[in-house]
Every structure is written in C-alpha cells, then in structure tokens.
Design a protein around this motif. Sequence first.
Motif, PDB file in Angstrom:
ATOM      1  N   THR A  27      50.652  -6.207  19.087  1.00 40.94           N
ATOM      2  CA  THR A  27      51.745  -5.301  19.420  1.00 40.94           C
ATOM      3  C   THR A  27      52.696  -5.910  20.443  1.00 40.94           C
ATOM      4  N   ASN A  28      53.859  -5.236  20.598  1.00 43.23           N
ATOM      5  CA  ASN A  28      54.855  -5.552  21.635  1.00 43.23           C
ATOM      6  C   ASN A  28      55.402  -6.973  21.552  1.00 43.23           C
ATOM      7  N   ARG A  29      55.450  -7.514  20.358  1.00 48.49           N
ATOM      8  CA  ARG A  29      56.051  -8.827  20.185  1.00 48.49           C
ATOM      9  C   ARG A  29      56.965  -8.822  18.955  1.00 48.49           C
ATOM     10  N   GLU A  30      57.962  -9.688  18.963  1.00 52.81           N
ATOM     11  CA  GLU A  30      58.894  -9.750  17.840  1.00 52.81           C
ATOM     12  C   GLU A  30      58.325 -10.607  16.709  1.00 52.81           C
ATOM     13  N   ILE A  31      58.488 -10.109  15.505  1.00 50.49           N
ATOM     14  CA  ILE A  31      58.164 -10.910  14.323  1.00 50.49           C
ATOM     15  C   ILE A  31      59.458 -11.610  13.906  1.00 50.49           C
ATOM     16  N   LYS A  32      59.440 -12.938  13.878  1.00 48.31           N
ATOM     17  CA  LYS A  32      60.663 -13.710  13.674  1.00 48.31           C
ATOM     18  C   LYS A  32      60.651 -14.418  12.326  1.00 48.31           C
ATOM     19  N   LYS A  33      61.741 -15.008  12.028  1.00 48.27           N
ATOM     20  CA  LYS A  33      61.913 -15.698  10.750  1.00 48.27           C
ATOM     21  C   LYS A  33      60.875 -16.797  10.618  1.00 48.27           C
ATOM     22  N   GLY A  34      60.243 -16.871   9.470  1.00 47.19           N
ATOM     23  CA  GLY A  34      59.226 -17.881   9.219  1.00 47.19           C
ATOM     24  C   GLY A  34      57.832 -17.486   9.686  1.00 47.19           C
ATOM     25  N   SER A  35      57.707 -16.302  10.252  1.00 52.27           N
ATOM     26  CA  SER A  35      56.387 -15.858  10.735  1.00 52.27           C
ATOM     27  C   SER A  35      55.439 -15.642   9.560  1.00 52.27           C
ATOM     28  N   ARG A  36      54.162 -15.843   9.848  1.00 50.59           N
ATOM     29  CA  ARG A  36      53.150 -15.702   8.805  1.00 50.59           C
ATOM     30  C   ARG A  36      52.089 -14.708   9.262  1.00 50.59           C
ATOM     31  N   LEU A  37      51.515 -14.020   8.289  1.00 50.26           N
ATOM     32  CA  LEU A  37      50.420 -13.089   8.516  1.00 50.26           C
ATOM     33  C   LEU A  37      49.132 -13.721   7.984  1.00 50.26           C
ATOM     34  N   ILE A  38      48.110 -13.771   8.827  1.00 50.16           N
ATOM     35  CA  ILE A  38      46.817 -14.323   8.415  1.00 50.16           C
ATOM     36  C   ILE A  38      45.776 -13.197   8.426  1.00 50.16           C
ATOM     37  N   ILE A  39      45.191 -12.962   7.265  1.00 51.66           N
ATOM     38  CA  ILE A  39      44.134 -11.950   7.127  1.00 51.66           C
ATOM     39  C   ILE A  39      42.848 -12.676   6.767  1.00 51.66           C
ATOM     40  N   LYS A  40      41.853 -12.542   7.599  1.00 54.96           N
ATOM     41  CA  LYS A  40      40.577 -13.217   7.367  1.00 54.96           C
ATOM     42  C   LYS A  40      39.623 -12.320   6.587  1.00 54.96           C
ATOM     43  N   GLN A  41      38.524 -12.919   6.147  1.00 54.09           N
ATOM     44  CA  GLN A  41      37.528 -12.167   5.381  1.00 54.09           C
ATOM     45  C   GLN A  41      36.969 -11.033   6.235  1.00 54.09           C
ATOM     46  N   GLY A  42      36.840  -9.859   5.625  1.00 50.48           N
ATOM     47  CA  GLY A  42      36.321  -8.700   6.350  1.00 50.48           C
ATOM     48  C   GLY A  42      37.363  -7.997   7.185  1.00 50.48           C
ATOM     49  N   GLN A  43      38.665  -8.266   6.907  1.00 55.66           N
ATOM     50  CA  GLN A  43      39.741  -7.631   7.671  1.00 55.66           C
ATOM     51  C   GLN A  43      40.777  -7.017   6.731  1.00 55.66           C
ATOM     52  N   ASP A  44      41.416  -5.951   7.206  1.00 51.06           N
ATOM     53  CA  ASP A  44      42.619  -5.408   6.601  1.00 51.06           C
ATOM     54  C   ASP A  44      43.718  -5.455   7.661  1.00 51.06           C
ATOM     55  N   ALA A  45      44.966  -5.565   7.224  1.00 55.04           N
ATOM     56  CA  ALA A  45      46.103  -5.554   8.146  1.00 55.04           C
ATOM     57  C   ALA A  45      47.012  -4.382   7.797  1.00 55.04           C
ATOM     58  N   ILE A  46      47.367  -3.589   8.806  1.00 57.01           N
ATOM     59  CA  ILE A  46      48.214  -2.418   8.611  1.00 57.01           C
ATOM     60  C   ILE A  46      49.478  -2.586   9.446  1.00 57.01           C
ATOM     61  N   PHE A  47      50.649  -2.603   8.764  1.00 60.17           N
ATOM     62  CA  PHE A  47      51.930  -2.723   9.456  1.00 60.17           C
ATOM     63  C   PHE A  47      52.407  -1.338   9.876  1.00 60.17           C
ATOM     64  N   MET A  48      52.805  -1.232  11.170  1.00 61.81           N
ATOM     65  CA  MET A  48      53.311   0.025  11.705  1.00 61.81           C
ATOM     66  C   MET A  48      54.685  -0.225  12.331  1.00 61.81           C
ATOM     67  N   TYR A  49      55.596   0.700  12.093  1.00 65.44           N
ATOM     68  CA  TYR A  49      56.942   0.582  12.649  1.00 65.44           C
ATOM     69  C   TYR A  49      57.350   1.954  13.190  1.00 65.44           C
ATOM     70  N   ASN A  50      57.681   1.975  14.504  1.00 65.37           N
ATOM     71  CA  ASN A  50      58.010   3.227  15.173  1.00 65.37           C
ATOM     72  C   ASN A  50      56.885   4.260  15.035  1.00 65.37           C
ATOM     73  N   GLY A  51      55.636   3.777  15.131  1.00 64.47           N
ATOM     74  CA  GLY A  51      54.485   4.669  15.081  1.00 64.47           C
ATOM     75  C   GLY A  51      54.107   5.149  13.696  1.00 64.47           C
ATOM     76  N   ARG A  52      54.759   4.620  12.675  1.00 60.56           N
ATOM     77  CA  ARG A  52      54.502   5.058  11.302  1.00 60.56           C
ATOM     78  C   ARG A  52      53.899   3.924  10.491  1.00 60.56           C
ATOM     79  N   VAL A  53      52.908   4.250   9.652  1.00 61.54           N
ATOM     80  CA  VAL A  53      52.279   3.242   8.797  1.00 61.54           C
ATOM     81  C   VAL A  53      53.260   2.859   7.697  1.00 61.54           C
ATOM     82  N   GLU A  54      53.571   1.550   7.610  1.00 54.92           N
ATOM     83  CA  GLU A  54      54.511   1.043   6.614  1.00 54.92           C
ATOM     84  C   GLU A  54      53.809   0.425   5.403  1.00 54.92           C
ATOM     85  N   GLY A  55      52.664  -0.140   5.618  1.00 57.02           N
ATOM     86  CA  GLY A  55      51.963  -0.771   4.500  1.00 57.02           C
ATOM     87  C   GLY A  55      50.578  -1.251   4.923  1.00 57.02           C
ATOM     88  N   ILE A  56      49.627  -1.260   3.974  1.00 60.81           N
ATOM     89  CA  ILE A  56      48.255  -1.710   4.231  1.00 60.81           C
ATOM     90  C   ILE A  56      47.966  -2.894   3.319  1.00 60.81           C
TER      91      ILE A  56
END
Length: 334
Positions: A27-56
């Motif tokens: 949290t509290n950091r900017e996602i910038k151009k070229g950024s990558r998301l890494i999801i490891k085994q046994g994990q899910d990633a949930i994107f939230m924007y302004n306190g709202r779930v955007e995608g799982i």
Amino acid sequence: MGIFGGQFANVVEWEEYRDDILFWKWTNREIKKGSRLIIKQGQDAIFMYNGRVEGIFTDEGSFDIESDIIPFLSTLKGFKFGFNSGIRAEVLFINTKELTVKWGTKNAILIPAPGLPGGMPIRSFGTFNCKVTDPAVLIEKIAGVKKQFTIDDVKERVIAMLDQLMMKWISTEGKDMFNLQANSFEIAKGIREDLDMEMFKIGIGITGFNIASFSYPEEVQNMANKVASQSMIGDMGRYQQASVIEGMSKGDTAAGNMASNVAGMQMGMMMGQQLANQMNQGQQTGQGQQPAQPGQSQQEPGQSGQAAPPNFCPNCGTKTNGAKFCANCGTKLV
C-alpha cells in the motif's frame, strides 16, 4: 506518457512472506509504467482502488501490470492513457494455504458433573486447521483496518469461543465424564462445525479440529490410577501367570527370579499339603486298629510285620505307586 508515468518501475509482490500471515497489504506507493505483479504459489492478489475491490487474480506468475492487469480491473480499465504520474492503488495478497494451529485451554473448563456442585475442571489441547475461504468478506471485516492478519489473530478468536463450545459438546457427546477420550471424535466434530460457522463471518474456514488429549485434576487422575491398580491386583493368579510368561519369554533376570520364587512357593505349598494328608491318614489308621487280645499276636498270620510304603515321597512329593524307593529322588520309603 501512459497511465504509468515516471521512470522507475515497481515490483508489486508480497515482501518478507511468512506462512503464519493470512493476508498482507502492499500500500501507499505508486504503481508506475513497466511495473510488474508477482504472484507466488499459494497466493492470490486483490487490487483495490479508493477502498474498493477492482479485481482478484489467482494465477501464479509474473505479470505486466499495464498490459496484463489493468484491462481486467473494473474501474481502471476505462481510463484513457495520458496520465503523467503513477497511480496509487493497494494490492492485498492473500495466503490461500491451509494452516495448522496448536490450541490449548488457558484455564480449566468447569464441566457440569453429577455430585460436583462446581463442576469437573477439565483441560484439553489439540490442533485445528484453517484457511481463507471468502477473500471479499475478509477484506470487508478485517483488511480495511489492518495491514496484515496473522494466524495468532485467528487463534485468539478461536480460543475466545472454545470454552463455551467445549462445555456444550462435552455435555452433549461426553456420555462418560471419566472417559472423554473415547468420545473425542464426536466432540471435536461438533466444535469444528460451530467454529466454522462463527469464523465464516470474517471469511475464515475451520477445515479441521482435533482433540489430542483431555486431562483431569491431579487428585482425580491419582484416584483413577489407584482403581486401575486395584482392579489388576484383584486377580493375582492371572497377574502372576502373565508376569512369569512375560519374564521367561524376554529372558528378564528379575522376572525369571520372580518366576522361580513363585514356583518354589507353589511347590512348597503342595508338598506341605501332601505331608499333612499323610499325617492325617496315619492318625486315622492308628485310631482304627484294635488292641491285641491276651494271647493273641498283633500280626495276622502271613504278614511280615513290615510297614506299607507311603503313597507319596516325603522328600519330594512324588507318587510312590507302592515302591520301596522314590523313583524321583531315590529316598528309601520303607
């Protein structure tokens, strides 16, 4: 510039991952151009924007956020490119593994018992299994106010409910207060179902619950041990036989000595009984003889006057069968 301005890309991943954490918030950091998301085994990633779930996102791997993630976000996918700065968003990582937790009663639980006004104090310990079953509920109830949620937080909630559930299910399934372990499976099953129903309210599932042991007060346990010992001593013959056989089979010197002592005692008792019988027979024979009349001999014609041999050898107790010498030890009998 695209939606992600700036020159420095981010790697969005679960930093300093620990197995005992159920979720962790990037949290509290900017996602910038070229950024990558890494999801490891046994994990899910949930994107939230302004306190709202955007995608799982549940697939493990490394993804380009601008091309692989943004098009699937419910709000941000409609944004047009042209922003000159990065976007601030939260990414919540969920631990999807099933975790095993040890539990134990902090204080003795007073279980109602006949004849005990205050109840029977019982302690117990075991394990339970849990996992995140509803990420949306977990985010709504917990993640909004916490940066991470550990297994100790789950354990604290479980322990807070355990005393009442233990009392309920011991009273229901514990048909024998002094043999609770025999009914532990049914007791644990009922507790698991109730715990699962309660923890589901925060998105956690209780997938297993095990009772390893029940313990009673020391005085009650000592009494139970004493009763068990007395019940074993009640049939001393069987206890001696079992001890002798076990000692002989294992070649145990102490047990072998005990076997010899027991056998010697039994042999002595048998010989003593035989000698007593012989003496009793002798007394009866003496009393049955009539005194000789004047002028008559005490010996009947044709008798030699020699005493008959005893039925059993007075030295070793072996039956004589009318012989003059014992066939076992050689003792002269007449």
